[in-house]
Each structure stands twice: as C-alpha cells, then as structure tokens.
Design an enzyme around this catalytic site. Structure first.
Site, mmCIF file in Angstrom:
data_model
loop_
_atom_site.group_PDB
_atom_site.id
_atom_site.type_symbol
_atom_site.label_atom_id
_atom_site.label_comp_id
_atom_site.label_asym_id
_atom_site.label_seq_id
_atom_site.Cartn_x
_atom_site.Cartn_y
_atom_site.Cartn_z
ATOM 1 N N GLY A 8 12.731 4.227 -3.812
ATOM 2 C CA GLY A 8 12.156 5.347 -4.557
ATOM 3 C C GLY A 8 12.818 6.671 -4.192
ATOM 4 O O GLY A 8 13.736 6.722 -3.370
ATOM 5 N N GLN A 9 12.335 7.741 -4.811
ATOM 6 C CA GLN A 9 12.908 9.085 -4.555
ATOM 7 C C GLN A 9 12.858 9.434 -3.074
ATOM 8 O O GLN A 9 13.848 9.823 -2.472
ATOM 9 C CB GLN A 9 12.096 10.160 -5.277
ATOM 10 C CG GLN A 9 12.176 10.203 -6.760
ATOM 11 C CD GLN A 9 11.619 11.532 -7.281
ATOM 12 O OE1 GLN A 9 12.329 12.515 -7.367
ATOM 13 N NE2 GLN A 9 10.342 11.556 -7.631
ATOM 14 N N ALA A 65 4.815 3.264 -3.827
ATOM 15 C CA ALA A 65 3.621 3.606 -4.601
ATOM 16 C C ALA A 65 3.874 3.317 -6.068
ATOM 17 O O ALA A 65 5.028 3.258 -6.509
ATOM 18 C CB ALA A 65 3.281 5.088 -4.424
ATOM 19 N N TYR A 66 2.802 3.152 -6.806
ATOM 20 C CA TYR A 66 2.869 3.151 -8.266
ATOM 21 C C TYR A 66 2.718 4.619 -8.658
ATOM 22 O O TYR A 66 1.697 5.231 -8.367
ATOM 23 C CB TYR A 66 1.719 2.314 -8.841
ATOM 24 C CG TYR A 66 1.713 2.240 -10.359
ATOM 25 C CD1 TYR A 66 1.954 1.034 -11.015
ATOM 26 C CD2 TYR A 66 1.469 3.372 -11.137
ATOM 27 C CE1 TYR A 66 1.949 0.965 -12.408
ATOM 28 C CE2 TYR A 66 1.481 3.312 -12.528
ATOM 29 C CZ TYR A 66 1.707 2.110 -13.150
ATOM 30 O OH TYR A 66 1.711 2.038 -14.523
ATOM 31 N N THR A 67 3.766 5.196 -9.296
ATOM 32 C CA THR A 67 3.759 6.656 -9.513
ATOM 33 C C THR A 67 3.784 7.082 -10.984
ATOM 34 O O THR A 67 3.888 8.269 -11.267
ATOM 35 C CB THR A 67 4.965 7.305 -8.799
ATOM 36 O OG1 THR A 67 6.168 6.699 -9.299
ATOM 37 C CG2 THR A 67 4.896 7.124 -7.294
ATOM 38 N N THR A 85 -0.862 12.516 -2.365
ATOM 39 C CA THR A 85 -0.588 13.415 -3.493
ATOM 40 C C THR A 85 -1.656 14.485 -3.717
ATOM 41 O O THR A 85 -2.826 14.300 -3.359
ATOM 42 C CB THR A 85 -0.478 12.553 -4.781
ATOM 43 O OG1 THR A 85 -0.438 13.407 -5.923
ATOM 44 C CG2 THR A 85 -1.671 11.630 -4.946
ATOM 45 N N TYR A 109 -4.340 7.205 -11.374
ATOM 46 C CA TYR A 109 -3.353 7.360 -10.294
ATOM 47 C C TYR A 109 -3.974 8.106 -9.102
ATOM 48 O O TYR A 109 -3.916 7.623 -7.964
ATOM 49 C CB TYR A 109 -2.125 8.110 -10.834
ATOM 50 C CG TYR A 109 -1.176 8.591 -9.753
ATOM 51 C CD1 TYR A 109 -0.351 7.713 -9.061
ATOM 52 C CD2 TYR A 109 -1.099 9.957 -9.435
ATOM 53 C CE1 TYR A 109 0.518 8.163 -8.076
ATOM 54 C CE2 TYR A 109 -0.227 10.418 -8.452
ATOM 55 C CZ TYR A 109 0.578 9.518 -7.775
ATOM 56 O OH TYR A 109 1.427 9.971 -6.797
#
Ligand SMILES: NC(=O)c1ccc[n+]([C@@H]2O[C@H](COP(=O)([O-])OP(=O)(O)OC[C@H]3O[C@@H](n4cnc5c(N)ncnc54)[C@H](OP(=O)(O)O)[C@@H]3O)[C@@H](O)[C@H]2O)c1
Length: 328
Positions: free
Chosen positions: A10-11, A59-61, A100, A124
């Site tokens: 991921g990022q 994570a599911y983002t 988040t 989310y």
C-alpha cells in the site's frame, strides 16, 4: 531488530520499505502472502517470522465502495486487526497500527484530540474504529496512529487524481467546505520508524493512541490549487485548469465525508518530539519523486523484497537475515 510489515504494497507500506533504516531486518508482506483477515495465517506467519515489532499498514481503504461491501470491510479493518492483535499479544510483540480521522463525525470546529468523542458516519470509519477497539482490548503494547488525507508516490490518491484530471481539462470543481490536513505517506513511515528506533533503544514506548498529520489545515480546493501550482512548476503539467470551489452537496458520494478532519497532534509531539511537516514541502518531494521516475524504480525494488513465500525467503536469505538482525 526484526520488523514485520503487513500491507506492504500500500501507500504507507511502500514508504515503510523505502525509508526503512539501512540495517533493519524487514519481513514485508502484501495481501497475497499475509491476509490479515485469515486468523490462522496471521498466527502462523508471526510464529514463523518471530518479529520483535509489527507494523500494520494493511487496510480496506476504498471509502465509497465500503458502503456496499460491509462484510469484507469489517473482515479486514476490524477482524484483521483483531487477528494481528491476538497473535501479537500471545507472542509478546508490540503492534503499531494506522487509523484514520474518519473515526470522528466531522462536525467539530477545533482540532480533534485523542480523547475527543468518536462517531464515524460511514462503514469505513466504523470498521476502523472497531479495529482500534479490538486492538486496545487484545494487545497491551500497541500504538494507534490516526492520520488523514494520505498521499504518496505509490498507489492512488488525491494528488495523482488531480494531476490526471487536471492535465486534460480547462475547468475542475473541487470541494471547498471540507477541511483537513494532507499527510504524506513518507512522513507517516518516518514517524513509525522513529517510534521503532525508540522502542529498540529503550525497550518500551508510551503505548496508546496518537494523532499525526502534516500541517497546516486546508480544504480540498486549496490542496488542489497547490497540486496544480507545484505540478506545473515540476513540469508534470503543461497547463493548469481553472479550479472552481464547490460545496459538498454539489459532489455527492456514496459515503459521507467529514467536513472537519483536523487532528490535534500535540500529544505525539509531547511524548516523542515528533513535529508536523508542512504538507506543501512533502508534496514537493512527492512530485519530485514522480518527476524523476524514482517512484517506479522504488516500487520495483520494494516489490522485490515483499516476501511471497516465507520458507523460500528464509532459505534464500538466512545468511542475510542473520547478518541484519543486529541493531538498526
Ligand atoms: N488513504 C488515506 O487517505 C488514509 C487516510 C487516513 C488513514 N489511512 C489509513 O492509513 C493506512 C494505510 O493506508 P494506505 O493509504 O497506505 O492504503 P492503501 O494504499 O489502500 O494500502 C492498504 C494495503 O492493504 C492491503 N490489504 C487490503 N486487505 C488486506 C488484507 N486482508 N490483508 C493484508 N493486506 C490487505 C491492500 O492490498 P490490495 O490493494 O491488494 O487490496 C493495500 O496494499 C490504513 O490503515 C488507512 O486506513 C489512510
């Protein structure tokens, strides 16, 4: 010190790899090699790798898609974190996890502190809050780092969307009534590595929940204008579109976006001396990375170290792994 990174593709995961201290002994795993939603796989990997610290960047983002994929979102962002937390606690390993601003309802007018009341408005945010709660319940030695508006040279994000759309349009409408703090994935990775180094030196951390973002606060519209200005200056765009300030109601999305996302990051500064980088400088660095093509090169090199098969990796790298298992 051996560090396990979950969600390494991921990022933030990619930046954790790129910015890892030279001598860190890293086992980086993407979703194909470590699915955090799979409890038995999580336990087996942790038992096999025997890390001294775990970063969870998985994570599911997809915030909007999450509204129609509740079960999957929950399996990753809540159950997945619980799986990591349970296995980490059993093995006595600290878990550093990212969360988040979406855990808040977005109606605030002052920066949110770690003790501000939560109240997620979408699937989310609710799943991320449930993941935080599972972690607090199940793993004593944890850090939860809440952050916001993440951008980086890897993966999809607002900066890349603006560069893509902006290059081909004369005019663009961008929401001006939501305020938050853009945060580079690189600065999140730096923060996590700084905590890891402190853990290694001192053998402990001040466990708990912290906020970290770049500064200053801005609207998406202001962020877009800065992206076009800097994108032009970096020769990533030939021209910039006119950017109209629009209201949230004029840009309906499946998930409700918080109008106010600003995080108070003073607790992290007081505990660890970590300050908030200016996102305009971080944006400049990211654009320079894109410009020079380093992003692609780093992605390629980072992907080489993402472990796909643990047994193979340990056989191939046993010498290297042992050599690097010293302090970083
Ligand atoms: N992006 C933002 O603006 C933002 C803002 C605030 C906080 N955060 C938080 O920051 C953290 C990092 O986000 P990011 O921007 O780096 O997200 P990202 O680029 O979407 O990376 C998340 C990674 O997790 C992987 N993943 C998904 N399900 C998984 C599973 N079951 N097991 C293992 N890996 C799985 C994804 O793989 P696939 O791509 O293959 O699914 C992806 O590589 C997350 O905790 C996120 O909630 C992000």
């Amino acid at each position: 010190m051996r560090v396990l990174i979950a969600g390494a593709a991921g990022q933030v995961g990619q930046e954790l790899l790129r910015l890892a201290p030279e001598r860190a002994d890293i086992v980086a795993m993407d979703r194909t090699s470590l699915d955090i939603a799979d409890a038995s796989q999580v336990a087996a990997v942790i038992a096999r790798v025997k890390p001294e610290l775990i970063f969870n960047a998985a994570a599911y983002t997809a915030v909007d898609k999450a509204e129609s994929e509740r079960n999957l979102v929950w399996a990753v962002n809540c159950d997945g974190v619980a799986n990591l937390a349970t296995a980490a606690q059993q093995a006595g390993i600290p878990l550093l996890h990212i969360s988040t601003d979406y855990v808040f309802d977005g109606t605030g007018q002052q920066p949110y502190s770690e003790t501000s009341a939560t109240g997620p408005t979408g699937v989310y945010g609710a799943s991320k809050l449930a993941g935080e709660q599972a972690l607090v319940r199940q793993c004593t030695r944890h850090i939860i780092l809440r952050t916001s508006w993440v951008f980086g040279a890897q993966g999809n994000n607002f900066v890349k969307t603006m560069l893509r759309l902006g290059g081909g349009r004369d005019k663009l409408g961008v929401v001006a009534d939501q305020r938050g703090c853009p945060t580079s994935a690189a600065s999140i990775a730096d923060t996590l590595w700084s905590l890891a180094k402190q853990f290694e030196t001192q053998g402990t951390l001040k466990w708990g929940t912290y906020h970290f973002s770049n500064a200053p606060a801005c609207s998406w519209h202001e962020f877009a204008v800065a992206i076009f200005d800097q994108g032009l200056g970096a020769d990533l765009l030939d021209r910039v579109p006119a950017v109209d300030a629009i209201a949230t109601r004029d840009y309906p999305t499946p998930a409700c976006r918080p109008a106010w996302s600003v995080l108070d990051c003073s607790k992290l500064k007081a505990a660890y001396g970590i300050t908030q980088p200016d996102w305009r400088n971080e944006l400049g660095k990211m654009l320079a990375q894109l410009k020079s093509g380093q992003a692609e090169a780093r992605l390629a090199s980072a992907q080489r170290v993402v472990v796909k098969d643990l047994d193979e990796a340990f056989q191939a790298n046993s010498q290297d792994t042992l050599a690097k298992a010293s302090k970083f």
